[in-house]
Design a protein around this motif. Sequence first.
Motif, PDB file in Angstrom:
ATOM      1  N   ILE A  48     -29.021  40.349   0.257  1.00  0.00           N
ATOM      2  CA  ILE A  48     -29.265  39.222   1.171  1.00  0.00           C
ATOM      3  C   ILE A  48     -30.085  38.213   0.385  1.00  0.00           C
ATOM      4  N   PRO A  49     -29.570  37.002   0.193  1.00  0.00           N
ATOM      5  CA  PRO A  49     -30.320  36.023  -0.610  1.00  0.00           C
ATOM      6  C   PRO A  49     -31.638  35.623   0.051  1.00  0.00           C
ATOM      7  N   SER A  50     -32.652  35.428  -0.772  1.00  0.00           N
ATOM      8  CA  SER A  50     -33.972  35.060  -0.249  1.00  0.00           C
ATOM      9  C   SER A  50     -33.946  33.718   0.474  1.00  0.00           C
ATOM     10  N   GLN A  51     -32.963  32.899   0.203  1.00  0.00           N
ATOM     11  CA  GLN A  51     -32.874  31.572   0.829  1.00  0.00           C
ATOM     12  C   GLN A  51     -32.681  31.632   2.341  1.00  0.00           C
ATOM     13  N   VAL A  52     -32.275  32.785   2.886  1.00  0.00           N
ATOM     14  CA  VAL A  52     -32.115  32.860   4.341  1.00  0.00           C
ATOM     15  C   VAL A  52     -33.441  32.649   5.063  1.00  0.00           C
ATOM     16  N   GLN A  53     -34.538  32.818   4.370  1.00  0.00           N
ATOM     17  CA  GLN A  53     -35.848  32.600   5.000  1.00  0.00           C
ATOM     18  C   GLN A  53     -36.025  31.149   5.452  1.00  0.00           C
ATOM     19  N   HIS A  54     -35.186  30.236   4.961  1.00  0.00           N
ATOM     20  CA  HIS A  54     -35.271  28.825   5.342  1.00  0.00           C
ATOM     21  C   HIS A  54     -34.512  28.519   6.630  1.00  0.00           C
ATOM     22  N   LEU A  55     -33.888  29.526   7.221  1.00  0.00           N
ATOM     23  CA  LEU A  55     -33.139  29.331   8.464  1.00  0.00           C
ATOM     24  C   LEU A  55     -34.101  29.491   9.647  1.00  0.00           C
ATOM     25  N   HIS A  56     -34.852  28.449   9.919  1.00  0.00           N
ATOM     26  CA  HIS A  56     -35.936  28.499  10.895  1.00  0.00           C
ATOM     27  C   HIS A  56     -35.487  28.685  12.333  1.00  0.00           C
ATOM     28  N   TYR A  57     -34.224  28.379  12.640  1.00  0.00           N
ATOM     29  CA  TYR A  57     -33.727  28.515  14.007  1.00  0.00           C
ATOM     30  C   TYR A  57     -32.878  29.766  14.201  1.00  0.00           C
ATOM     31  N   LEU A  58     -32.672  30.537  13.151  1.00  0.00           N
ATOM     32  CA  LEU A  58     -31.776  31.692  13.213  1.00  0.00           C
ATOM     33  C   LEU A  58     -32.297  32.749  14.176  1.00  0.00           C
ATOM     34  N   ARG A  59     -31.465  33.077  15.156  1.00  0.00           N
ATOM     35  CA  ARG A  59     -31.806  34.105  16.154  1.00  0.00           C
ATOM     36  C   ARG A  59     -31.039  35.401  15.898  1.00  0.00           C
ATOM     37  N   THR A  60     -29.816  35.291  15.380  1.00  0.00           N
ATOM     38  CA  THR A  60     -28.981  36.475  15.187  1.00  0.00           C
ATOM     39  C   THR A  60     -28.414  36.508  13.778  1.00  0.00           C
ATOM     40  N   MET A  61     -28.656  37.626  13.089  1.00  0.00           N
ATOM     41  CA  MET A  61     -28.085  37.882  11.772  1.00  0.00           C
ATOM     42  C   MET A  61     -27.326  39.195  11.863  1.00  0.00           C
TER      43      MET A  61
END
Length: 133
Positions: A48-61
């Motif tokens: 899982i790329p570390s860049q997903v931490q920038h998805l501030h609105y992400l509710r579901t992965m």
Amino acid sequence: PTEIGLLKNLEQLDLESNLISSTIPTQLGQMEKLISVSLKVNGMKGTIPSQVQHLHYLRTMDFQINDLSGQIPASLGNMTSLWNLMLATNQFTGTLPTFGTAPVHLLDVMNNAISGTIPPFRRSLLGYFKVAN
């Protein structure tokens, strides 16, 4: 494709069951408005790329039933909107991150190679937790 990062206003990305056998593009982290992402039941490889931490609105992965590996990024525990985290049936190793600020309600990491103790997180919010191998 790397161009996926250009979809900055996309709120929901569902690529379930498409036989995608590449890695998760780092550009996913550029999709600033993303609320839900499902890449489950593909052949996704890598981490899982570390860049997903920038998805501030992400509710579901939902990255279930792939061939993802490595450790679950610690940064997921700091995603302030993450409500549903589904990583079952992959090849993840190591320990679970501490979910300090993430309001995780559903956490499914079964059928991985997770080890160690269950870290502290906001248990008052947790409604579903599955970690069996």
